[in-house]
Design a protein around this motif. Structure first.
Motif, PDB file in Angstrom:
ATOM      1  N   GLN A   2     -17.860  -3.577 -31.601  1.00  0.00           N
ATOM      2  CA  GLN A   2     -16.425  -3.489 -31.790  1.00  0.00           C
ATOM      3  C   GLN A   2     -15.692  -4.633 -31.102  1.00  0.00           C
ATOM      4  O   GLN A   2     -16.106  -5.123 -30.062  1.00  0.00           O
ATOM      5  N   LYS A   3     -14.574  -5.023 -31.713  1.00  0.00           N
ATOM      6  CA  LYS A   3     -13.691  -6.018 -31.125  1.00  0.00           C
ATOM      7  C   LYS A   3     -12.628  -5.287 -30.313  1.00  0.00           C
ATOM      8  O   LYS A   3     -12.280  -4.146 -30.606  1.00  0.00           O
ATOM      9  N   TYR A   4     -12.120  -5.964 -29.289  1.00  0.00           N
ATOM     10  CA  TYR A   4     -11.074  -5.402 -28.432  1.00  0.00           C
ATOM     11  C   TYR A   4      -9.901  -6.355 -28.390  1.00  0.00           C
ATOM     12  O   TYR A   4     -10.081  -7.570 -28.350  1.00  0.00           O
ATOM     13  N   CYS A   6      -6.196  -7.478 -26.524  1.00  0.00           N
ATOM     14  CA  CYS A   6      -5.356  -7.414 -25.331  1.00  0.00           C
ATOM     15  C   CYS A   6      -3.991  -6.885 -25.761  1.00  0.00           C
ATOM     16  O   CYS A   6      -3.341  -7.477 -26.629  1.00  0.00           O
ATOM     17  N   TYR A  13     -11.022 -10.050 -28.212  1.00  0.00           N
ATOM     18  CA  TYR A  13     -12.376 -10.341 -27.743  1.00  0.00           C
ATOM     19  C   TYR A  13     -13.342  -9.929 -28.838  1.00  0.00           C
ATOM     20  O   TYR A  13     -13.416  -8.768 -29.228  1.00  0.00           O
ATOM     21  N   PHE A  30     -18.214  -5.579 -25.117  1.00  0.00           N
ATOM     22  CA  PHE A  30     -17.086  -5.500 -24.192  1.00  0.00           C
ATOM     23  C   PHE A  30     -17.450  -4.687 -22.952  1.00  0.00           C
ATOM     24  O   PHE A  30     -17.073  -5.031 -21.835  1.00  0.00           O
ATOM     25  N   GLU A  31     -18.217  -3.631 -23.149  1.00  0.00           N
ATOM     26  CA  GLU A  31     -18.615  -2.768 -22.041  1.00  0.00           C
ATOM     27  C   GLU A  31     -19.469  -3.506 -21.012  1.00  0.00           C
ATOM     28  O   GLU A  31     -19.493  -3.138 -19.848  1.00  0.00           O
ATOM     29  N   LYS A  46      -9.549  -5.989 -17.868  1.00  0.00           N
ATOM     30  CA  LYS A  46     -10.145  -5.273 -18.999  1.00  0.00           C
ATOM     31  C   LYS A  46      -9.415  -3.984 -19.334  1.00  0.00           C
ATOM     32  O   LYS A  46      -9.467  -3.520 -20.475  1.00  0.00           O
ATOM     33  N   PHE A  49      -7.057  -3.762 -22.479  1.00  0.00           N
ATOM     34  CA  PHE A  49      -7.622  -3.982 -23.812  1.00  0.00           C
ATOM     35  C   PHE A  49      -7.894  -2.651 -24.486  1.00  0.00           C
ATOM     36  O   PHE A  49      -8.188  -1.652 -23.818  1.00  0.00           O
ATOM     37  N   GLU A  50      -7.787  -2.639 -25.810  1.00  0.00           N
ATOM     38  CA  GLU A  50      -8.147  -1.448 -26.569  1.00  0.00           C
ATOM     39  C   GLU A  50      -8.894  -1.864 -27.829  1.00  0.00           C
ATOM     40  O   GLU A  50      -8.802  -3.003 -28.272  1.00  0.00           O
ATOM     41  N   VAL A  51      -9.645  -0.922 -28.374  1.00  0.00           N
ATOM     42  CA  VAL A  51     -10.446  -1.182 -29.577  1.00  0.00           C
ATOM     43  C   VAL A  51      -9.540  -1.554 -30.739  1.00  0.00           C
ATOM     44  O   VAL A  51      -8.459  -0.983 -30.901  1.00  0.00           O
ATOM     45  N   THR A  52      -9.968  -2.533 -31.523  1.00  0.00           N
ATOM     46  CA  THR A  52      -9.215  -2.929 -32.713  1.00  0.00           C
ATOM     47  C   THR A  52     -10.158  -2.899 -33.920  1.00  0.00           C
ATOM     48  O   THR A  52     -11.377  -2.939 -33.769  1.00  0.00           O
TER      49      THR A  52
END
Length: 53
Positions: A2-4, A6, A13, A30-31, A46, A49-52
């Protein structure tokens, strides 16, 4: 993987690309980014940031 995004500046990211300028190799989820990593555009942590999609 998954992409994250900002939520402050919109930087995305992408784990396939990583962030080599800041020591994060391509293929790093990301993790698995170090907790002290900061957004390369605006400098937030970090937790901003949230999942996109």
């Amino acid at each position: 993987m998954q992409k994250y995004i900002c939520i402050v500046c919109g930087y995305v990211y992408d784990p396939e690309i990583g962030d080599e300028d800041n020591g994060v190799a391509p293929g790093t989820s990301f993790e698995n980014i170090p907790e002290d990593w900061l957004c390369p555009l605006c400098g937030v942590g970090k937790d901003q940031f949230e999942v996109t999609e």
